[in-house]
Design an enzyme around this catalytic site. Structure first.
Site, PDB file in Angstrom:
ATOM      1  N   LYS A  57     122.062  -6.191  76.347  1.00  0.00           N
ATOM      2  CA  LYS A  57     120.892  -6.009  76.927  1.00  0.00           C
ATOM      3  C   LYS A  57     120.157  -4.622  76.956  1.00  0.00           C
ATOM      4  O   LYS A  57     118.846  -4.609  76.520  1.00  0.00           O
ATOM      5  CB  LYS A  57     121.007  -6.657  78.596  1.00  0.00           C
ATOM      6  N   THR A  58     120.908  -3.737  77.192  1.00  0.00           N
ATOM      7  CA  THR A  58     120.314  -2.339  77.170  1.00  0.00           C
ATOM      8  C   THR A  58     119.545  -1.921  75.933  1.00  0.00           C
ATOM      9  O   THR A  58     118.594  -1.297  75.762  1.00  0.00           O
ATOM     10  CB  THR A  58     121.321  -1.239  77.801  1.00  0.00           C
ATOM     11  N   ASP A 244     114.337  -4.224  84.674  1.00  0.00           N
ATOM     12  CA  ASP A 244     116.019  -4.269  84.537  1.00  0.00           C
ATOM     13  C   ASP A 244     116.604  -5.130  85.531  1.00  0.00           C
ATOM     14  O   ASP A 244     116.171  -4.827  86.948  1.00  0.00           O
ATOM     15  CB  ASP A 244     116.640  -3.023  84.157  1.00  0.00           C
ATOM     16  N   GLU A 245     117.693  -5.713  85.264  1.00  0.00           N
ATOM     17  CA  GLU A 245     118.446  -6.682  86.670  1.00  0.00           C
ATOM     18  C   GLU A 245     117.314  -7.409  87.538  1.00  0.00           C
ATOM     19  O   GLU A 245     117.527  -7.173  88.724  1.00  0.00           O
ATOM     20  CB  GLU A 245     119.161  -5.349  87.407  1.00  0.00           C
ATOM     21  N   GLN A 275     124.739 -13.124  87.222  1.00  0.00           N
ATOM     22  CA  GLN A 275     125.122 -12.018  87.981  1.00  0.00           C
ATOM     23  C   GLN A 275     124.447 -11.311  89.177  1.00  0.00           C
ATOM     24  O   GLN A 275     124.669 -10.167  89.371  1.00  0.00           O
ATOM     25  CB  GLN A 275     125.161 -10.936  86.830  1.00  0.00           C
ATOM     26  N   ARG A 655     133.957  -8.499  82.812  1.00  0.00           N
ATOM     27  CA  ARG A 655     134.103  -6.784  82.826  1.00  0.00           C
ATOM     28  C   ARG A 655     135.380  -6.692  81.621  1.00  0.00           C
ATOM     29  O   ARG A 655     135.267  -5.651  81.094  1.00  0.00           O
ATOM     30  CB  ARG A 655     134.725  -6.088  84.062  1.00  0.00           C
TER      31      ARG A 655
END
Length: 807
Positions: A57-58, A244-245, A275, A655
DNA sequence: ATGGGGACAGTTTTT
DNA sequence: CTGTCCCCAT
């Protein structure tokens, strides 16, 4: 007044534009997979990037920004790019720098929602009745202020705690509700006086020229709504908006974004509905679910190729999250085959779980588990609630396993640091009454409640700040002997410090400095500030002269040395700033404490804290109904709460890169009381083909408590029908190890109902009498050691049947 | 003014 | 079983 001249600022920006203008080749596009590339290249119009965990994503986000600049669509300072955490903002800045070979120095509008809003609000503060030099209060100040208002309103502060009011007000602010807009059921909140107190609080903040975190957004939304000219200026200035997010945005943030994006609709929101784990602090998953309706014609791109975890781990996570309804839908996949299955294991109690995990960590780090060795830094334990960490800390301390706890009280939240900073605040702004209150009797100056009340009264009568109130009171001789001298000294000290600051930088003492001048730094080609470290000496002087350092030196409690150490750290941190005010501004927004990665240590943190991180090995302990999913979540938010818990589980599992362990205990001490636990319902939702059931070493035939528990619980639950179905059934049916008899120890599955007062027996606690029932648990008074405990009835046998129970 | 003890509550956390 | 907060006795 504000010291900002917007037109100059924006014109300056225009003239600075050349170096980013020349179109360049786009090598960064080559490293992208097809969907990433699609998301990067869809530059114009609304875009929703649904980016699953570990899907790059980043990378996509930063490439997109690079691409915007490379295609001359926007200059660095015309791109608004918001994140939630400073860490995320920092990482994006770094990665953009790398992508463009460090060519771009400033992206003044890349930052957290809050830092961007501070920057904006400083320019337009007067529109909401503030001065541009407003201070930002933290939670502590907020609570203190509210407490005063509650007391002033003649309310019982016991029954109506300030914390609760703070929560309410935060909630309203998250929903972009000003006091007048609070309506509906909320009006009845806090003894029908919630909105009234909220209004008073806002008035008080304005009088103090202060804002809290929620205000940063709320004020900007208000300004945008009431000043179309200001809004349209920014709508034109920010040519592209990236978020973002997005799944974590609250209503206020959502409104803020919508207002800014309304014109050109060049908004790209990145997020993952699966998430979303911050509903409890105002995040609205609805924002992301609704995106296509909000921005008709939006392009939706899904990033589903995962570069982090094994097939099995992904499949386990996917299986779990499928239990949620109303998802946008996404299936993670990986090009890498094979890998370890998710490992599931039950334990007798929490201590044993900690012991087992400790041993497993050691084994993994030595590479004795048939895999490559994983050093301690590669391993993390993720818990639902921080109190679970304790068992692990205890265990790791006894076996000498190095560990690091992430997410404890942060550096800047520590008492001594906050005290020191209150001194700094007072030196800069002597009118800062909250800072005054905090340090006036810290160290003890013989100025207790009475004296402080007198100062308050005098200040109010004269309409001045507390420091001046104290001054007047001293002149009037209104303070008795001992305290008077100390107070005189205190006032003189503050005056002296303040003079030093004013002499050093008369200009910056009035208008804000530091971080938020990024824009100007960009415009003026970032002239590095002269660091003469005068403020360092001043800071030391303040802490010495005030007697604050001496206070801790004389303190004999074990934590005193640590606190002195922290104060030294604080002074060291000042070095990176030009002056004290710049530092305080930074701290007000940053508040994080990046400790350097030193030696190999196991990481211990909450599931919430782990979002965005990854570890080769992840342990997920405490998967027990009530603990995880948390009872409170379910009680307070019902199905919504349960689904958020499930997402939390999804976050936890995703994770893990190579190995993921899920575990649960049959018994756990909760608030000092032993309680029996059901395995988490989430365990039942893990797809069996991707789960390997482990047999704990040293426990015959795969887990003493577990096997017993299994057969018992199954039966009991069917009857009680409290929870849909605990995971044990499947765990048992898929288990590969030898199974113990269905009714071991002579316990009959149907001995579930007991009368109050009946004598019963429990394997661990011995004999006792049934005292009653609490929900689905039996409350038993045990005869030996421990008194009352809550237990699952299936663990208990009628005393007369216990005769031949072997221990 | 201060510190000791009793009452009480007790997820998740960024800014 | 903790840690925090407040009240009361010194």
């Amino acid at each position: 007044m504000t010291g900002f001249d917007e037109d100059d600022a924006f014109e300056g920006a225009v003239s600075l534009s050349h170096q980013a203008m020349a179109a360049r080749p786009t090598p960064y596009l080559d490293g992208l997979n097809p969907s990433q590339r699609e998301a990067v290249e869809a530059l114009d119009g609304p875009v929703l990037m649904l980016a699953g965990a570990g899907t790059g994503k980043t990378k996509a986000l930063t490439c997109r920004i690079a691409h915007l600049m490379n295609t001359n669509r926007a200059r660095p300072n015309e791109i608004l790019s918001v994140t939630f955490t400073n860490k995320a903002a920092r990482e994006m800045k770094n990665r953009i720098g790398t992508l463009l070979g460090g060519a771009i120095e400033g992206m003044p509008w890349l930052g957290t929602f809050h830092s961007v809003c501070v920057k904006l609000l400083r320019r337009h503060a007067e529109l909401v009745g503030l001065k541009s030099s407003f201070t930002i209060l933290d939670t502590d100040d907020q609570i203190r202020l509210l407490k005063q208002l509650i007391v002033a309103a003649n309310m019982d502060e016991k029954r109506w705690p300030a914390r609760q009011l703070a929560g309410l007000i935060d909630g309203w602010k998250n929903k972009a509700l000003t006091p007048e807009k609070v309506s509906g059921g909320d009006t009845a909140a806090f003894d029908n006086r919630g909105s009234e107190l909220y209004a008073q609080y806002q008035a008080r903040l304005r009088a103090l020229n202060a804002v809290d975190f929620g205000d940063l957004l709320l004020h900007m939304v208000t300004i945008f709504q009431t000043h179309p000219d200001v809004l349209s200026q920014y709508q034109r200035w920010f040519k592209y908006i990236l978020v973002d997010e997005y799944q974590d945005t609250n209503v206020a943030q959502y409104m803020w974004l919508r207002l800014l994006a309304q014109g050109h609709r060049n908004i790209c929101c990145v997020g993952d509905d699966d998430q979303s784990i911050y509903g409890w602090r105002g995040a609205e998953v609805g924002n992301i679910l609704r995106f296509e309706r909000d921005f008709p014609g939006a392009k939706v791109v899904r990033l589903e190729q995962n570069y982090r975890s094994t097939e099995h781990i992904l499949a386990a996570a996917s299986g779990l999250i499928q239990g949620n309804e109303g998802r946008l839908g996404k299936t993670l996949w990986t090009a890498v085959e094979g890998g370890e299955k998710l490992r599931l294991i039950g334990h007798w109690d929490g201590e044993e779980e900690a012991r087992w995990i400790g041993e497993e960590i050691e084994a993994l780090s030595r590479g004795t588990r048939g895999m490559k060795p994983f050093d301690l830094n590669a391993q993390a334990i993720l818990v639902r609630a921080s109190h679970q960490m304790r068992a692990f800390e205890d265990r790791f301390l006894t076996i000498g396993m190095p560990y690091r706890v992430i997410g404890g009280p942060r550096f800047y939240e520590r008492l001594e640091i906050r005290d020191a900073m209150a001194y700094f605040r007072l030196a800069i702004t002597p009118e800062d009454d909250l800072a005054f209150e905090r340090v006036i009797n810290q160290p003890k100056r013989g100025l207790g409640n009475k004296a402080q009340q007198n100062i308050q009264i005098t200040a109010r009568e004269n309409g001045v700040c507390l420091l001046d109130g104290a001054r007047i009171l001293l002149q009037q001789g209104g303070i008795s002997g001992k305290g008077a001298g100390q107070l005189r000294q205190f006032v003189a000290n503050v005056d002296r410090w303040h003079d030093v600051i004013m002499d050093a930088s008369p200009a910056t003492a009035q208008s804000p400095a530091g971080d938020e001048d990024d824009l100007f730094e960009v415009l003026e080609d970032a002239v590095p500030p002269a660091h003469d470290h005068a403020h360092l000496r001043l800071a030391e002087e303040i802490l010495e002269d005030s007697g604050y350092v001496a206070m801790w030196q004389n303190d004999k409690t074990p934590e005193a040395p640590g606190r002195l150490e922290n104060l030294k750290e604080l002074i060291k941190a000042l070095e990176q700033f030009e002056n004290l005010q710049g530092f305080l501004e930074h701290v007000a927004l940053i508040m994080d404490n990046e400790s350097k990665e030193e030696d190999a240590k196991v990481t211990l943190m909450t599931l919430h804290g782990a979002k965005g991180l990854e570890f080769p090995v992840v342990f997920l302990p405490g998967w027990e109904d009530g603990l995880f999913p948390s009872q409170r979540s379910m009680d307070e938010s019902g199905l919504k709460g349960l689904e958020e818990e499930r997402r939390l589980g999804y976050v936890g599992i995703t994770r893990a890169e190579d190995v993921c362990y899920v575990s649960f205990a049959g018994n756990r001490r909760v608030y000092g009381q032993w309680q029996s636990q059901f395995p988490s319902r989430f365990i039942d939702e893990l797809p069996p083909s991707h789960v390997e059931v482990l047999t704990p070493p040293g426990l015959n035939g795969g887990g003493y408590g577990m096997q017993t528990l299994g057969s018992q619980i199954d039966d009991r639950v069917a009857k009680a029908d409290v929870y849909n179905s605990p995971g044990w059934r499947r765990l048992q049916s898929r288990g590969t190890q030898p199974q113990t008899p269905k009714t071991p120890n002579g316990i009959k599955p149907d001995t579930i109902e007991f009368d109050v007062g009946e004598r019963v027996f429990h394997k661990k606690f011995g004999y006792g009498h049934v005292a009653g029932q609490d929900g689905d648990k039996l409350v038993v008074d045990f005869e030996k050691g421990g008194g009352q405990k809550k237990l699952i009835a299936a663990y208990v046998v009628a005393a007369e049947e216990a005769g031949d129970v072997p221990f």
